[in-house]
Design a protein around this motif. Structure first.
Motif, PDB file in Angstrom:
ATOM      1  N   SER A 200      -5.581  -4.586  -4.735  1.00 23.61           N
ATOM      2  CA  SER A 200      -4.833  -4.617  -5.987  1.00 23.61           C
ATOM      3  C   SER A 200      -3.393  -4.938  -5.676  1.00 23.61           C
ATOM      4  CB  SER A 200      -4.907  -3.282  -6.727  1.00 23.61           C
ATOM      5  OG  SER A 200      -3.892  -2.401  -6.288  1.00 23.61           O
ATOM      6  N   PHE A 201      -2.671  -5.240  -6.737  1.00 32.61           N
ATOM      7  CA  PHE A 201      -1.244  -5.501  -6.633  1.00 32.61           C
ATOM      8  C   PHE A 201      -0.537  -4.153  -6.649  1.00 32.61           C
ATOM      9  CE2 PHE A 201       2.900  -6.458  -8.498  1.00 32.61           C
ATOM     10  CZ  PHE A 201       3.297  -7.525  -7.713  1.00 32.61           C
ATOM     11  N   LEU A 202      -0.390  -3.548  -5.486  1.00 36.32           N
ATOM     12  CA  LEU A 202       0.227  -2.219  -5.415  1.00 36.32           C
ATOM     13  C   LEU A 202       1.660  -2.257  -5.933  1.00 36.32           C
ATOM     14  CD1 LEU A 202      -1.034  -0.896  -1.964  1.00 36.32           C
ATOM     15  CD2 LEU A 202      -1.734  -0.144  -4.228  1.00 36.32           C
ATOM     16  N   PRO A 203       2.141  -1.187  -6.561  1.00 34.02           N
ATOM     17  CA  PRO A 203       1.493   0.114  -6.710  1.00 34.02           C
ATOM     18  C   PRO A 203       0.566   0.223  -7.915  1.00 34.02           C
ATOM     19  CG  PRO A 203       3.701   0.241  -7.570  1.00 34.02           C
ATOM     20  CD  PRO A 203       3.513  -1.165  -7.082  1.00 34.02           C
ATOM     21  N   ALA A 204       0.169  -0.869  -8.520  1.00 34.84           N
ATOM     22  CA  ALA A 204      -0.819  -0.767  -9.597  1.00 34.84           C
ATOM     23  C   ALA A 204      -2.193  -0.492  -8.980  1.00 34.84           C
ATOM     24  CB  ALA A 204      -0.864  -2.071 -10.396  1.00 34.84           C
ATOM     25  N   PHE A 205      -2.947   0.361  -9.621  1.00 41.06           N
ATOM     26  CA  PHE A 205      -4.337   0.598  -9.237  1.00 41.06           C
ATOM     27  C   PHE A 205      -4.504   1.124  -7.815  1.00 41.06           C
ATOM     28  CE2 PHE A 205      -4.493  -3.245 -12.140  1.00 41.06           C
ATOM     29  CZ  PHE A 205      -4.573  -2.473 -13.279  1.00 41.06           C
ATOM     30  N   ILE A 206      -3.732   2.142  -7.506  1.00 40.04           N
ATOM     31  CA  ILE A 206      -3.908   2.850  -6.243  1.00 40.04           C
ATOM     32  C   ILE A 206      -5.291   3.482  -6.225  1.00 40.04           C
ATOM     33  CG2 ILE A 206      -3.151   4.998  -5.097  1.00 40.04           C
ATOM     34  CD1 ILE A 206      -0.292   4.146  -5.661  1.00 40.04           C
ATOM     35  N   GLY A 207      -5.860   3.603  -5.029  1.00 39.32           N
ATOM     36  CA  GLY A 207      -7.118   4.339  -4.888  1.00 39.32           C
ATOM     37  C   GLY A 207      -8.346   3.484  -5.067  1.00 39.32           C
ATOM     38  N   GLY A 223      -4.297  -8.915  -8.091  1.00 41.19           N
ATOM     39  CA  GLY A 223      -3.558  -9.126  -6.853  1.00 41.19           C
ATOM     40  C   GLY A 223      -4.173  -8.423  -5.676  1.00 41.19           C
ATOM     41  N   ALA A 224      -3.535  -8.642  -4.530  1.00 37.59           N
ATOM     42  CA  ALA A 224      -3.923  -7.973  -3.301  1.00 37.59           C
ATOM     43  C   ALA A 224      -2.661  -7.691  -2.507  1.00 37.59           C
ATOM     44  CB  ALA A 224      -4.881  -8.834  -2.490  1.00 37.59           C
ATOM     45  N   THR A 225      -2.705  -6.620  -1.720  1.00 35.91           N
ATOM     46  CA  THR A 225      -1.526  -6.159  -0.996  1.00 35.91           C
ATOM     47  C   THR A 225      -1.884  -5.852   0.448  1.00 35.91           C
ATOM     48  OG1 THR A 225      -0.730  -5.121  -3.045  1.00 35.91           O
ATOM     49  CG2 THR A 225       0.288  -4.391  -0.973  1.00 35.91           C
ATOM     50  N   ALA A 226      -1.210  -6.522   1.383  1.00 32.63           N
ATOM     51  CA  ALA A 226      -1.378  -6.195   2.800  1.00 32.63           C
ATOM     52  C   ALA A 226      -0.235  -5.277   3.200  1.00 32.63           C
ATOM     53  CB  ALA A 226      -1.356  -7.465   3.644  1.00 32.63           C
ATOM     54  N   HIS A 227      -0.571  -4.155   3.834  1.00 29.82           N
ATOM     55  CA  HIS A 227       0.471  -3.172   4.153  1.00 29.82           C
ATOM     56  C   HIS A 227       0.130  -2.429   5.430  1.00 29.82           C
ATOM     57  CE1 HIS A 227      -1.939   0.381   2.879  1.00 29.82           C
ATOM     58  NE2 HIS A 227      -2.541  -0.516   2.136  1.00 29.82           N
ATOM     59  N   TYR A 228       1.147  -1.871   6.061  1.00 30.61           N
ATOM     60  CA  TYR A 228       0.906  -0.984   7.183  1.00 30.61           C
ATOM     61  C   TYR A 228       0.367   0.333   6.642  1.00 30.61           C
ATOM     62  CZ  TYR A 228       3.429  -4.142  10.268  1.00 30.61           C
ATOM     63  OH  TYR A 228       3.813  -5.232  10.999  1.00 30.61           O
ATOM     64  N   VAL A 229      -0.548   0.921   7.388  1.00 33.26           N
ATOM     65  CA  VAL A 229      -1.171   2.162   6.944  1.00 33.26           C
ATOM     66  C   VAL A 229      -0.314   3.350   7.371  1.00 33.26           C
ATOM     67  CG1 VAL A 229      -3.217   3.628   7.192  1.00 33.26           C
ATOM     68  CG2 VAL A 229      -3.455   1.130   7.073  1.00 33.26           C
ATOM     69  N   ASP A 234      -2.435   4.083   0.459  1.00 31.16           N
ATOM     70  CA  ASP A 234      -1.930   2.940  -0.326  1.00 31.16           C
ATOM     71  C   ASP A 234      -0.425   2.995  -0.557  1.00 31.16           C
ATOM     72  OD1 ASP A 234      -4.602   2.266  -0.463  1.00 31.16           O
ATOM     73  OD2 ASP A 234      -4.874   3.012  -2.486  1.00 31.16           O
ATOM     74  N   GLU A 235       0.274   3.788   0.255  1.00 25.67           N
ATOM     75  CA  GLU A 235       1.721   3.932   0.046  1.00 25.67           C
ATOM     76  C   GLU A 235       2.533   3.365   1.202  1.00 25.67           C
ATOM     77  OE1 GLU A 235       3.154   4.939  -2.591  1.00 25.67           O
ATOM     78  OE2 GLU A 235       1.791   6.269  -3.681  1.00 25.67           O
ATOM     79  N   GLY A 236       1.865   2.777   2.193  1.00 27.19           N
ATOM     80  CA  GLY A 236       2.581   2.283   3.366  1.00 27.19           C
ATOM     81  C   GLY A 236       3.414   1.042   3.071  1.00 27.19           C
ATOM     82  N   PRO A 237       4.258   0.666   4.036  1.00 24.97           N
ATOM     83  CA  PRO A 237       5.168  -0.479   3.858  1.00 24.97           C
ATOM     84  C   PRO A 237       4.409  -1.769   3.566  1.00 24.97           C
ATOM     85  CG  PRO A 237       5.731   0.772   5.849  1.00 24.97           C
ATOM     86  CD  PRO A 237       4.430   1.324   5.346  1.00 24.97           C
ATOM     87  N   ILE A 238       4.758  -2.416   2.471  1.00 24.62           N
ATOM     88  CA  ILE A 238       4.095  -3.654   2.039  1.00 24.62           C
ATOM     89  C   ILE A 238       4.569  -4.829   2.883  1.00 24.62           C
ATOM     90  CG2 ILE A 238       3.895  -5.306   0.137  1.00 24.62           C
ATOM     91  CD1 ILE A 238       4.119  -2.872  -1.781  1.00 24.62           C
ATOM     92  N   ILE A 239       3.635  -5.601   3.390  1.00 24.46           N
ATOM     93  CA  ILE A 239       3.977  -6.796   4.170  1.00 24.46           C
ATOM     94  C   ILE A 239       3.883  -8.040   3.300  1.00 24.46           C
ATOM     95  CG2 ILE A 239       3.489  -8.128   6.271  1.00 24.46           C
ATOM     96  CD1 ILE A 239       1.941  -5.622   7.309  1.00 24.46           C
ATOM     97  N   GLU A 240       2.827  -8.142   2.514  1.00 27.09           N
ATOM     98  CA  GLU A 240       2.638  -9.345   1.705  1.00 27.09           C
ATOM     99  C   GLU A 240       1.789  -9.012   0.480  1.00 27.09           C
ATOM    100  OE1 GLU A 240       3.716 -11.905   0.830  1.00 27.09           O
ATOM    101  OE2 GLU A 240       2.486 -13.700   0.923  1.00 27.09           O
ATOM    102  N   GLN A 241       2.039  -9.731  -0.611  1.00 26.48           N
ATOM    103  CA  GLN A 241       1.239  -9.593  -1.825  1.00 26.48           C
ATOM    104  C   GLN A 241       0.943 -10.976  -2.385  1.00 26.48           C
ATOM    105  OE1 GLN A 241       4.057  -6.657  -3.897  1.00 26.48           O
ATOM    106  NE2 GLN A 241       2.158  -5.509  -3.886  1.00 26.48           N
ATOM    107  N   GLU A 242      -0.182 -11.092  -3.027  1.00 27.23           N
ATOM    108  CA  GLU A 242      -0.532 -12.358  -3.665  1.00 27.23           C
ATOM    109  C   GLU A 242      -1.265 -12.050  -4.972  1.00 27.23           C
ATOM    110  OE1 GLU A 242       0.023 -15.357  -4.674  1.00 27.23           O
ATOM    111  OE2 GLU A 242       0.253 -16.023  -2.592  1.00 27.23           O
ATOM    112  N   VAL A 243      -1.170 -12.948  -5.926  1.00 29.90           N
ATOM    113  CA  VAL A 243      -1.822 -12.736  -7.225  1.00 29.90           C
ATOM    114  C   VAL A 243      -2.619 -13.959  -7.651  1.00 29.90           C
ATOM    115  CG1 VAL A 243      -0.164 -11.064  -8.139  1.00 29.90           C
ATOM    116  CG2 VAL A 243       0.231 -13.504  -8.468  1.00 29.90           C
TER     117      VAL A 243
ATOM    118  N   PRO B 203       0.129  -2.302 -14.721  1.00 29.27           N
ATOM    119  CA  PRO B 203       0.623  -0.949 -14.903  1.00 29.27           C
ATOM    120  C   PRO B 203       1.524  -0.456 -13.775  1.00 29.27           C
ATOM    121  CG  PRO B 203      -1.590  -0.873 -14.060  1.00 29.27           C
ATOM    122  CD  PRO B 203      -1.250  -2.323 -14.218  1.00 29.27           C
ATOM    123  N   ALA B 204       2.034  -1.318 -12.920  1.00 31.80           N
ATOM    124  CA  ALA B 204       2.992  -0.855 -11.923  1.00 31.80           C
ATOM    125  C   ALA B 204       4.334  -0.586 -12.605  1.00 31.80           C
ATOM    126  CB  ALA B 204       3.170  -1.913 -10.828  1.00 31.80           C
TER     127      ALA B 204
END
Lengths: 290, 290, 290, 290
Positions: A200-207, A223-229, A234-243, B203-204
């Protein structure tokens, strides 16, 4: 693609408090060691007293002889400016462990980019909590380890995975749609070295079930979110997002199918940047130099 | 642009339970009344027993004589299929009230599209809780009403706004960065007729200060969401969303500045679709036929 | 994914001169045959006397018994309105031949979408003018035919390919980075049934080496174009285009590498739409109903 | 927004042959003059003997006293490395002349961004070959000059424009949908200081009527290109490009209307980068540092 084994390139990554003279000192230092700066990026959170980040890519003639002295002699500068740093030689190919479950799209994207030379890593192993993707992985001549995970065996399974990762000397881990939550202990062991793709496009739709939630909310882009864990799901540092644009006609299942194409692209980009030492982490955010 | 006053086009919008024969009955009906279908869109939530939505755009020769009989005679079909419907003539230009506060970018985008003929509405009035944008609005020869809002005067202010909207016969309201939360009563009075632009990718970042929250989270894309206003803040049916790529160099203020360009575009598109009767609302989602 | 073999869905595609009563006649016809319209799209080039295009997707209870009578009885309507039409049952899976050369990214994207069920086709054969991709193709249990092409053997090679395509009963051909220009004769044999991916945003950079041309011109976006093949090289009807942001740092080679990701996505979308009978061709343009 | 008149920031822009020691020398030089580097970007066409480009943004305490000595003393370094350079103080606001014809969307976007403080320039004058936009321009208290252009009066009109530009001390010119081709002489006088917006995704649809050509070709994306003007029509160095998805339903007129929104955005971005000294030109390409 570059033949990395004979590359004479290296990358210096730096984090410290901003202070006058850092750039001058480092560039003079590199010049004195015969390095030719190829690219240099820097960022200050606040030029008047914030944090300073830098990435310098340089070529070093007579690499074999000089690289170690470049590394050793840098500690004097690092001490003077209280720099947190690392120096990476392009000759040393990073080793990437991949964790998967049943979905193959992210795995295959990484494998394809790896085989085509676009993603310059070694892949010493793939670990999965399901046996389904063994055949694909082994067709690439990559060891596949099936480590089932249940609530009861989780600690043991993670210990087994950690042991394998260390045996195979993997530098970092990519969760390519791995559907298990890792323990704090495991995450801490590989701090800023585990990359996850969240669908998902974080922080939308966590979990869980983000596509179901996206369907219910009636969003017009998924969307989609690549992040460090990190420890916080789902709260780690975001590296990249795409929609991707969608509309009312998409069912939850169709969102899921369409979403795979943004997931694999966002993840592949993030992994590539990590491999090229283009990502620095500061608190819960990334500085991406590219 | 089209001269709407002599247009012979109309649009029929339909919602009902899906059932066999609807399309055949309606298209036969229109054919018998001499209408020529220009465009037709339909959507079923579930072909086997869900909801059915349709938008038909048709041209009607001898418009004056026929339009009223088309409308009146339709009730028989509507009753038979239990259809919720409306019929809109392109000759009747919708009247749009705009609510603003201090920021002018969404207002100006709407005014520009209106004056250029891209947005075919009348704008009988602009209401603001601040006096700042009076000069701009009046330079377009549009009445500007300054209705200050405080916690104490809110009910009274809304009553005054409602009175003005009714006097000016406005069909719908656009909140073009209007920084007041409307009461449930006001919202209910204009159900599915108030369009808001929220300055995040919902909803972010629901609620106040989304750009600050986006900065803190370190997102790599920022967004804007145009939606119908309901009682639940930022939870109404989404009409359109747009995003923009950003990076670690953006301060909160720079996110805010960059974000204005997606806000105004997402809002303008949503308003245009509403004006062209391309949006149907079902529960908390929109069907956008375009 | 849907089990197509028991699907009760069909699609009717229609092209004709615009004239009153078409929609009414067809929807009444389908209703009388017990079909339930699931989705319907139409487009008129000019409501007052242009061309009319329609795609209707419908469900047909008792499919086996009724489908043939739907098809046979439609000829009366078709004659009355001079309709060019085809009726496609979702039960009949289309057969797709793939032509490749040495690059594998488009091939693999198609194979992956096919195996995941996203692309609902059969792939009876892959033909290549090089032997390189044999192993990959055969690992999917798909017959691979190596047909080398030289200036001298071109006619013969095409004859051989045509023979194989017919033996395998392929419905259409996808040129997944096939680096040979097909003869007019071959193209005519499969009119509107050959889809090519061109590695530029057509009509920019027609012909060979588009990434070199893009590099030389200093464009800030690169693109890819999926189109039906016609006699005029790179001039056929465009089905889909996609772009990607680049900058001055990209070498020609890096543009080529980055471009692969837009090529494969644009091609996969176009193929999917073709397979779902969502594309109609009119002169040198496509109408894409989706 | 920043109060530029008291800013202590400056930008150094550099082009030269790549050679060892440049970065070290320049950063040492700036450090010795008490400058604190805020941001630094560099690019080499080829690290082994190509061109080298750099943009350094720095803060200078005691700006008044030091800025001139920074500038004067730099010539020694510049000579040593054969550097082509310029040093820009943020205190000196650039002056932008705008040329328009009848369409107002690009003009209004620039005026809005200027008034909101997003675009930090002075606008001493607007020149038009038509009188239509006088009222709008003057409502912003900007002098408007109507200089009609015919084939016969072109040379004279350009001379008049040039005189006005020099009187008003404009630094650069923006052609905000100015529908006249400028002479070689005029273009040469303002080399790399005239920015045009072309209403297509160059190099597709060079020349007149690009939206008509886009319609005829049936493209699925339309675009706009901001570029520096050179003698070769539509062939100058590209600064920025943007695209928008369209489909078969768009008439030429609708493409034109939709395209305005990408034109104004691509132009505004390019102008902003030019104003912030983020664009370097090398041969027929731009290096954009942002």
């Amino acid at each position: 693609m570059i033949d990395q084994s004979t590359s004479n390139k290296a990358r210096l990554l730096i984090s410290c408090s901003d202070q006058p003279g850092i750039v001058a000192s480092i560039s003079e230092y590199l010049f004195n060691h015969g390095a030719n700066i190829i690219q240099s990026d820097q960022y200050s959170t606040d030029p008047e007293g914030g944090m300073f980040f830098m990435r310098i890519e340089f070529a070093l003639p007579e690499f074999e002889e000089r690289f170690h002295s470049v590394r050793e002699d840098f500690s004097a500068i690092a001490e003077r400016f209280h720099i947190d740093w690392r120096l990476e030689s392009e000759r040393r190919t990073k080793k990437m462990a991949i964790f998967v479950s049943k979905e193959d799209h992210c795995l295959l994207e990484l494998l394809w980019r790896w085989r085509s030379g676009e993603l310059q890593v070694d892949i010493p192993l793939v670990i999965s909590n399901h046996p389904d993707l063994r055949e694909i992985v082994e067709s690439y001549h990559i060891p596949f380890y099936h480590i089932p995970v249940t609530k009861e065996t989780k600690a043991e399974a993670e210990a087994q995975a950690e042991k394998l990762i260390k045996e195979h000397k993997a530098d970092f881990i990519v969760l390519a749609r791995y559907m298990q939550i890792l323990s704090s202990d495991f995450v801490d062991t590989f701090e800023h070295r585990i990359i996850n793709i969240h669908h998902s496009f974080l922080p939308a739709f966590i979990g869980a079930n983000p596509y179901k939630k996206a369907f219910d909310r009636g969003v017009k882009l998924i969307g989609a979110t690549a992040h460090y864990v990190t420890d916080d799901l789902d709260e780690g540092p975001i590296i990249e997002q795409e929609v991707l644009r969608v509309n009312h006609r998409y069912s939850t299942e169709e969102l899921r199918v369409a979403g795979r194409n943004v997931e694999k692209i966002a993840l592949a980009r993030a992994v590539n940047w990590h491999v090229n030492d283009e990502v620095l982490v500061h608190k819960n955010k990334t500085i991406v130099f590219n």
